[in-house]
Design an enzyme around this catalytic site. Structure first.
Site, PDB file in Angstrom:
ATOM      1  N   CYS A 227       2.486  -4.839   7.144  1.00 48.12           N
ATOM      2  CA  CYS A 227       2.227  -4.707   5.718  1.00 48.12           C
ATOM      3  C   CYS A 227       3.422  -4.071   5.018  1.00 48.12           C
ATOM      4  CB  CYS A 227       0.964  -3.893   5.469  1.00 48.12           C
ATOM      5  SG  CYS A 227      -0.543  -4.844   5.746  1.00 48.12           S
TER       6      CYS A 227
ATOM      7  N   HIS B 199       0.819  -1.209   0.000  1.00 51.91           N
ATOM      8  CA  HIS B 199       0.000   0.000   0.000  1.00 51.91           C
ATOM      9  C   HIS B 199       0.852   1.257   0.000  1.00 51.91           C
ATOM     10  CE1 HIS B 199       0.625   1.106   4.292  1.00 51.91           C
ATOM     11  NE2 HIS B 199       0.759  -0.191   4.467  1.00 51.91           N
TER      12      HIS B 199
END
Length: 632
Positions: A548, A529
């Site tokens: 992440c 992301h």
């Protein structure tokens, strides 16, 4: 918007990221960073549904007998395990009994003969230990009376047997341990004419060598270590290796060494690791003199230091041939001075750029480690062996189009037509929130995403502030649901269970996920992301997220996986609306962990073991070898 993406929220348990720090006052991200440090990151898990001491109505945590710190529940991170080797069982050789040919025996061609070859029925007396898969393959071959012996004939080991022994003895060249496949040739006493003694020794050797050949094929295909037994951060579907044909194909092959060698991985990355391993072992066995650079602080352009001489020497040794050619004049002109001159600064900047470091000419510990090679030949060899093992956990062929994320390198790469077309810096999980090691398939790109706050962050990091100020999330614009119904944060009893509570951050310039996220649905809720915290990409050590993978150039990666342009991605973002676009075809993504790995030119690069995982693999090697030796 009051509805909640329930699937995104529920899938995000135990994951991901911290967002940027908005310019105003004290923020949620201030809270997450500050209270994480003050709480000491306890790893003891307390069931959030358990009753809390004191008065649950006293939500601000003041007065009464409530101790907010003592009562605070925690969600534990995955842990590393004490590796346990696979149990080897005594093979049931009674199943090897076959119809007896009176007065005759079978040679390696399967023809009945009386030339002194070993009697097959002695196989029922042989004792060999093996894992279940190897035992099954042995039973399939030797339980069939039509299959002749493979490795022995006449009065000793035949050419097939000698060739197989040679391959097993050279197991180190492909990153395995020869001790795991050692078989001693039978000792035949020519002074003892008893054929039964000879035949028992030969048939014992026959079965032992077959079991080791099968183990070798299994290990070189899938790895000798089960990665899922290393830690909760490893997640692999272990390869199933078809062993049943191996012995027949070994017997039928005119070149058994070539056949067994063909079972080794032949992917380009593995071959590059293998070639580097051979080169380092041939060099000096890891006993070379290591260049050291001793800096107590940053060395900046214009400074002076006696270590400049070692800096130049280290780049001469560890820089690429292209770099050394480009700066040949600088090397020739340097006379050993201590001035960090513009010419040497330019040399250092190019070296930093070549190795993925910030090319600013400032020399800190990350640059020093890279300049000095970071490792001796011996430690590089160790990293290569671990990398070759880990490469076996992945598909042998990574595919023509894929994304590779290498956590120790803090980099993500996009490959198309088997060529690297994109490379960018990443931020991965910190040591207390490590990114997992697994592979999956990219399915979707989501634009203007919501951030569903994972339960681990709600429980571990939000509760201290929410118990002090239940209005906090309302003030910050976060959306809260209890049991699927939107409610104000101030109405929630933050001393109760959070099991049915979901929190999410709407799309905005401050959203923790930035403009987009790239999804490959997995049980760990890890994805790639954007992030508003761009400054993190300037650091050399980038293990800073909640697990992440943050991308330095998410628009470029999104365009690559969608097969479109960056301009089109920008238009999708410009709508301001949360929406998802499926990739035209699923793309493999390897969320990997390699401290040694080839770059796009096939040159092996070495990285720091940021999570200390190589040591666990090496311990598993030792446990495996000791277990196999003990059970012979």
């Amino acid at each position: 918007m009051k509805f909640v993406l329930k699937s995104a929220v529920s899938a995000l348990a135990f994951s991901c990221v911290m967002g940027a720090v908005p310019a105003h006052a004290y923020t949620l991200m201030d809270m997450l960073r500050g209270d994480r440090a003050r709480s000491g990151q306890s790893t003891i898990f307390m069931d959030p549904s358990a009753p809390v001491r004191g008065n649950p109505g006293n939500r601000n945590g003041l007065g009464g007998d409530i101790d907010p710190e003592a009562a605070m529940p925690k969600v534990s991170s995955p842990r590393y395990y004490t590796y346990k080797a696979e149990t080897l069982l005594l093979v049931d050789t009674a199943k090897f009994a076959d119809p007896v040919i009176t007065g005759a025996v079978a040679d390696v061609s399967g023809t009945a003969t009386t030339d002194g070859a070993p009697q097959r029925h002695f196989l029922t007396e042989a004792k060999v230990r093996a894992n279940a898969d190897v035992a099954k393959a042995l039973q399939a071959y030797y339980g069939d009376g039509k299959n002749p012996l493979i490795w022995v004939s006449g009065e000793g080991v035949n050419e097939h047997g000698k060739a197989a022994l040679s391959v097993l003895a050279d197991a180190a060249s492909v990153g395995l341990d020869p001790a795991d496949y050692a078989v001693s040739e039978p000792t035949i006493d020519p002074a003892n004419p008893d054929p039964d003694v000879r035949d028992r020794a030969l048939t014992q050797f026959e079965l032992a060598l077959s079991s080791k050949v099968l183990a070798y094929v299994q290990d070189t295909t899938r790895g000798r270590v089960d990665p899922n037994k290393l830690s909760g951060y490893h997640d692999f579907q272990r390869k199933v290796v078809r062993l049943d044909p191996v012995l027949k194909l070994s017997r039928m092959s005119p070149d058994v060494a070539a056949y067994l060698s063909s079972r080794n991985p032949d992917g380009t990355q593995f071959q590059a690791l293998k070639a580097e391993l051979a080169k380092l072992r041939a060099a000096d066995g890891g006993n070379e003199e290591r260049i050291t650079i001793s800096l107590t602080s940053l060395l900046r352009p214009g400074d002076s230091s006696p270590e400049v001489a070692n800096i130049v020497k280290a780049i001469q040794k560890n820089g690429s041939e292209e770099l050394k050619t480009a700066h040949a004049t600088t090397f020739a002109a340097y006379t050993g001075g201590s001035d960090y001159s513009p010419e040497i600064v330019s040399l250092v900047e190019d070296f930093q750029k070549e190795h993925g470091l910030k090319p600013d000419g400032v020399i800190g510990q990350a640059t020093v480690r890279t300049m000095t090679g970071g490792d001796t030949n011996g430690s590089k060899i160790d990293k290569l062996v671990v990398a070759m093992e880990q490469a076996r956990w992945l598909p042998d062929d990574l595919g023509p189009r894929y994304v590779m994320i290498n956590q120790p390198a803090f980099m993500a790469y996009y490959y198309n037509d088997s060529k690297q077309q994109l490379a960018m810096r990443t931020v991965v999980g910190g040591k207390n929130n490590q990114t997992y090691f697994f592979n999956d398939e990219i399915e979707t790109v989501e634009f203007n995403p919501f951030w569903g706050v994972p339960q681990s962050i709600i429980i571990n990091e939000m509760l201290p502030k929410l118990r002090a100020d239940p209005n906090y999330l309302d003030q910050m614009g976060y959306e809260v649901e209890v049991g699927g119904h939107a409610v104000p944060s101030s109405s929630v009893d933050w001393y109760g269970s959070t099991q049915n509570i979901s929190v999410r951050q709407p799309p905005s310039s401050d959203n923790a996920l930035g403009e987009l996220k790239i999804l490959f649905p997995n049980s760990h809720a890890i994805y790639m992301h954007d992030t508003p915290s761009k400054s993190f990409f300037k650091r050399d050590m980038r293990a800073l997220s909640h697990g992440c993978v943050r991308l330095a150039d998410p628009r470029a990666m999104a365009a690559a996986v969608l097969g479109t342009t960056v301009d089109d991605v920008a238009k999708q973002i410009a709508t301001g609306q949360n929406h998802a676009v499926k990739v035209p075809q699923k793309i493999p993504v390897y969320v990997s962990y390699f401290t040694a790995w080839p770059n796009k030119d096939g040159v092996i690069e070495y990285f720091d073991d940021v999570y200390g995982r190589d040591a666990y693999v090496e311990k598993a090697f030792d446990v495996t070898t000791k277990s196999r030796e003990a059970q012979i």
